[in-house]
Scaffold this active site. Structure first.
Site, mmCIF file in Angstrom:
data_model
loop_
_atom_site.group_PDB
_atom_site.id
_atom_site.type_symbol
_atom_site.label_atom_id
_atom_site.label_comp_id
_atom_site.label_asym_id
_atom_site.label_seq_id
_atom_site.Cartn_x
_atom_site.Cartn_y
_atom_site.Cartn_z
ATOM 1 N N HIS A 34 0.858 -1.188 0.000
ATOM 2 C CA HIS A 34 0.000 0.000 0.000
ATOM 3 C C HIS A 34 0.888 1.230 0.000
ATOM 4 C CE1 HIS A 34 -3.085 2.879 1.002
ATOM 5 N NE2 HIS A 34 -4.012 1.944 0.897
ATOM 6 N N ARG A 53 -6.691 9.760 -0.972
ATOM 7 C CA ARG A 53 -6.400 10.161 -2.355
ATOM 8 C C ARG A 53 -7.668 10.121 -3.191
ATOM 9 N NH1 ARG A 53 -3.093 6.137 -4.164
ATOM 10 N NH2 ARG A 53 -3.651 5.046 -2.268
ATOM 11 N N SER A 68 -11.367 -6.251 -0.990
ATOM 12 C CA SER A 68 -11.022 -7.295 -0.047
ATOM 13 C C SER A 68 -12.074 -7.490 1.028
ATOM 14 C CB SER A 68 -9.688 -6.982 0.586
ATOM 15 O OG SER A 68 -9.474 -7.910 1.578
ATOM 16 N N VAL A 69 -12.486 -6.375 1.657
ATOM 17 C CA VAL A 69 -13.582 -6.564 2.618
ATOM 18 C C VAL A 69 -14.823 -7.052 1.873
ATOM 19 C CG1 VAL A 69 -12.843 -5.081 4.505
ATOM 20 C CG2 VAL A 69 -14.107 -4.083 2.647
HETATM 21 C C1 FAD Z 1 -5.078 -1.318 7.794
HETATM 22 C C2 FAD Z 1 -5.890 -2.034 6.773
HETATM 23 C C3 FAD Z 1 -6.851 -1.363 6.030
HETATM 24 C C4 FAD Z 1 -7.599 -2.023 5.077
HETATM 25 N N1 FAD Z 1 -8.516 -1.326 4.354
HETATM 26 C C5 FAD Z 1 -9.264 -1.971 3.442
HETATM 27 C C6 FAD Z 1 -10.238 -1.280 2.678
HETATM 28 O O1 FAD Z 1 -10.397 -0.074 2.818
HETATM 29 N N2 FAD Z 1 -10.985 -1.975 1.792
HETATM 30 C C7 FAD Z 1 -10.815 -3.319 1.611
HETATM 31 O O2 FAD Z 1 -11.527 -3.915 0.824
HETATM 32 N N3 FAD Z 1 -9.886 -3.997 2.317
HETATM 33 C C8 FAD Z 1 -9.109 -3.359 3.222
HETATM 34 N N4 FAD Z 1 -8.160 -4.049 3.908
HETATM 35 C C9 FAD Z 1 -8.032 -5.489 3.716
HETATM 36 C C10 FAD Z 1 -9.103 -6.214 4.536
HETATM 37 O O3 FAD Z 1 -9.311 -5.533 5.731
HETATM 38 C C11 FAD Z 1 -8.665 -7.629 4.859
HETATM 39 O O4 FAD Z 1 -8.316 -8.288 3.693
HETATM 40 C C12 FAD Z 1 -9.787 -8.407 5.539
HETATM 41 O O5 FAD Z 1 -10.135 -7.783 6.750
HETATM 42 C C13 FAD Z 1 -9.380 -9.832 5.794
HETATM 43 O O6 FAD Z 1 -10.426 -10.458 6.468
HETATM 44 P P1 FAD Z 1 -10.360 -11.979 6.847
HETATM 45 O O7 FAD Z 1 -11.627 -12.247 7.605
HETATM 46 O O8 FAD Z 1 -10.036 -12.793 5.668
HETATM 47 O O9 FAD Z 1 -9.110 -12.112 7.850
HETATM 48 P P2 FAD Z 1 -8.801 -11.349 9.228
HETATM 49 O O10 FAD Z 1 -9.702 -10.183 9.410
HETATM 50 O O11 FAD Z 1 -7.333 -11.126 9.259
HETATM 51 O O12 FAD Z 1 -9.226 -12.411 10.320
HETATM 52 C C14 FAD Z 1 -8.460 -13.565 10.565
HETATM 53 C C15 FAD Z 1 -8.776 -14.058 11.955
HETATM 54 O O13 FAD Z 1 -8.219 -15.364 12.125
HETATM 55 C C16 FAD Z 1 -7.557 -15.430 13.378
HETATM 56 N N5 FAD Z 1 -6.482 -16.439 13.270
HETATM 57 C C17 FAD Z 1 -5.328 -16.369 12.575
HETATM 58 N N6 FAD Z 1 -4.642 -17.515 12.689
HETATM 59 C C18 FAD Z 1 -5.363 -18.334 13.474
HETATM 60 C C19 FAD Z 1 -5.171 -19.668 13.969
HETATM 61 N N7 FAD Z 1 -4.091 -20.379 13.635
HETATM 62 N N8 FAD Z 1 -6.123 -20.193 14.765
HETATM 63 C C20 FAD Z 1 -7.242 -19.468 15.099
HETATM 64 N N9 FAD Z 1 -7.468 -18.213 14.657
HETATM 65 C C21 FAD Z 1 -6.538 -17.655 13.848
HETATM 66 C C22 FAD Z 1 -7.026 -14.035 13.600
HETATM 67 O O14 FAD Z 1 -6.765 -13.824 14.967
HETATM 68 C C23 FAD Z 1 -8.168 -13.195 13.056
HETATM 69 O O15 FAD Z 1 -9.140 -12.974 14.039
HETATM 70 C C24 FAD Z 1 -7.384 -3.398 4.866
HETATM 71 C C25 FAD Z 1 -6.416 -4.083 5.607
HETATM 72 C C26 FAD Z 1 -5.663 -3.412 6.542
HETATM 73 C C27 FAD Z 1 -4.601 -4.164 7.302
#
Ligand code: FAD
Length: 531
Positions: A128, A144, A285-286
């Site tokens: 990013h 932006r 991604s979200v």
């Molecule tokens: C700062 C930031 C800003 C972002 N802004 C945007 C945006 O504006 N728009 C957009 O589309 N995307 C954005 N993204 C990307 C998006 O937020 C992420 O891709 C998305 O939240 C991922 O969701 P997820 O549920 O796949 O994983 P996560 O939200 O990472 O959840 C994974 C979960 O699994 C748990 N876990 C991990 N390993 C284990 C294990 N071995 N055993 C048990 N539990 C485990 C973790 O503790 C966590 O709770 C952003 C990301 C970041 C970091």
């Protein structure tokens, strides 16, 4: 007037149409809470402070996970008809990242360690452009999108010089690369933490910032000690490109199931469902997490309803025992290495050689060094000997897993001798559709110290949009695949003929590239103005 009260959207990276919906600048926060509340409402059993540390599997079928209680240290088995991994990205294998400290890729690693499930495109890592420097706290692309600009050491707005069309809002990989390029030219701002550039949102005005970018303002105030609404240089925020998103992950079929390990599903950033390829679009991604949660969730539920399992208790016990013994073994090691040092070295290597700009020499070095570190983890000595509530023990079993994930990224990047999306090889600057229109698949054989790599070809003749210019970045930077033009002509012909006979876009799309989806999700989305 007819739009009043409908969901609003803002401009975001890489899109021509404004379609990024938001709740101020805490969209993820409000989404997550709404979904978690729904889960509570439906009595979903939520257990936290529990970590999956391996998958139980036999005869290419997954039967659940071995779980460690982070407080008591107890190891137990969770046996289930189906198992779904949604453990997020692996950003923490890098030194600087926007990712939370828990994004260490452990879920990815336990799938890899089965030796059967495969990971897809692990080298596809997105950076990013505008995390706050040096903390890595993200200043959203909405900055932006709403009209904020990047400036260099002279206060000069440099992006239009590199990207006349998209300017500061070109896709993330492009903006990140241009920023690095500009800093290499000596136009960065020197600070005691290294060189950075400026993000200027003050030009949007205080009122806009305090309504639409509140979180950004608070972050800048709390962590950088500046108010970005202050006019002029006083309000500029120090920024630097950093690791942000993991396109790679557990390879799945469109249903979300691993093609090789039956009963293992994955969704979200942890997965390589692969709607992102080599560059995820901002805001996608979200969206993917919720959409995959719905689609894969449905296939997963069907799988669990329609399949039975029979698994001998000795198999379950074998997996539990192995991890119990492993914890004892880790505590008894009497080597000379410190696990935190090994982890920091890994992060440095990834940062230095597997970052935004990559080349063969650096990547070879990374692979060699990471492999060496993986061997060194047997030579650690933990100071804290408790089996329970022991953060050092957690590092001891996580770091080797992170190293395996890091090796998949580095080796995948070394082998891929082209530049595609966020993967930039300075020694192979062109996107090579003739030789590299394929997905990297990585697996890990037990006892090995390097991943096994194979490839999955992409079929141009089945694509709705055959490969061409991406609309931004350097033009003509492409080795064409001869089938691209053949397929393009075919697609154009189908479209023309169907349009001439009055077919709508749904029928045309179905003719060009049919796709499967549950009927309830394939229903047409009604839009304003349809009726
Ligand atoms: C700062 C930031 C800003 C972002 N802004 C945007 C945006 O504006 N728009 C957009 O589309 N995307 C954005 N993204 C990307 C998006 O937020 C992420 O891709 C998305 O939240 C991922 O969701 P997820 O549920 O796949 O994983 P996560 O939200 O990472 O959840 C994974 C979960 O699994 C748990 N876990 C991990 N390993 C284990 C294990 N071995 N055993 C048990 N539990 C485990 C973790 O503790 C966590 O709770 C952003 C990301 C970041 C970091």
């Amino acid at each position: 007037d007819d739009k009043h009260g409908l969901i609003n959207s803002r401009d975001f990276g890489g899109t021509k149409k404004w379609r990024t919906c938001y709740t101020a600048d805490a969209t993820g926060h409000t989404m997550l809470f709404a979904v978690a509340n729904e889960a509570l409402k439906r009595d979903v059993n939520i257990e936290d402070r529990k970590e999956a540390i391996s998958l139980i599997h036999e005869n290419n079928r997954c039967y659940g996970a071995v779980v460690r209680d982070l407080i008591t240290g107890e190891i137990s088995a969770y046996v289930a008809k189906g198992t779904l991994i949604a453990t997020g990205g692996y950003g923490r294998i890098y030194e600087i990242t926007t990712n939370a400290v828990i994004c260490e890729g452990i879920g990815t690693a336990i799938a890899l360690e089965t030796g059967i499930a495969k990971l897809g495109n692990m080298e596809a890592v997105q950076f990013h452009p505008t995390p706050l420097f040096p903390s890595g706290i993200l200043l959203t692309e909405g900055c932006r999108g709403d009209g904020g600009v990047l400036r260099d050491v002279d206060g000069y707005r440099f992006m239009p010089d590199y990207e006349p069309e998209k300017k500061d809002l070109a896709s993330r990989d492009v903006v990140s690369r241009r920023m690095m390029e500009h800093m290499r030219k000596g136009k960065g701002v020197k600070s005691r933490y290294g060189t950075h550039l400026w993000l200027d949102i003050s030009i949007l005005g205080r009122e806009h910032i305090e309504r639409n970018l509140r979180d950004v303002q608070e972050i800048c105030q709390s962590f950088a000690g500046i108010d970005p609404a202050d006019a002029g240089a006083k309000g500029w925020a120090p920024v630097h490109p950093m690791q942000h998103y993991s396109m790679g992950g557990i390879r799945t079929k469109p249903t979300g199931e691993s093609p090789t390990l039956k009963g293992l599903f994955s969704a979200g950033e942890a997965a390589c469902w692969d709607m992102h390829g080599f560059n995820r679009l901002g805001g996608n991604s979200v969206s993917e997490t919720v959409v995959a949660g719905m689609i894969v969730g449905n296939y997963f539920a069907d799988y669990c309803v329609n399949n039975q399992i029979e698994i001998p208790t000795y198999t379950v016990e074998k997996f539990v025992k192995e991890k119990e013994e492993y914890m004892h073994e880790l505590l008894s090691l009497k080597g000379t290495q410190n696990i935190f040092d090994i982890k920091n070295k890994m992060k440095r290597i990834m940062q230095e050689y597997v970052g935004i700009f990559r080349d063969g020499d650096g990547l070879s070095k990374a692979v060699t060094e990471l492999e060496k570190l993986l061997k060194q983890v047997k030579n650690i000595n933990l100071k804290e000997k408790n089996l329970f509530a022991n953060p050092e023990l957690e590092e001891a079993y996580r770091v080797p897993m992170m190293l395996k994930v890091a090796l998949c990224v580095a080796k995948g990047a070394l082998n891929r001798t082209e530049s595609r999306g966020a993967h930039t090889r300075e020694d192979y600057p062109k996107r090579d559709d003739a030789n590299w229109l394929k997905r990297t698949l990585t697996s890990w054989k037990r006892g090995d110290t390097l991943p096994t790599i194979e490839y999955e070809d992409l079929d141009i003749m089945k694509m709705e949009i055959p490969p061409g210019f991406r609309g931004y970045g350097a033009k003509g930077n492409l080795i064409e695949n001869e089938l691209s033009a053949v397929r393009q002509a075919q697609v154009d012909k189908i479209r023309e003929e169907m349009e001439a006979t009055g077919k709508d876009r749904y029928a045309i799309q179905d003719a060009i590239m049919p796709f499967e989806l549950q009927p309830e999700y394939k229903r047409k989305n009604e839009r304003l103005g349809d009726r």
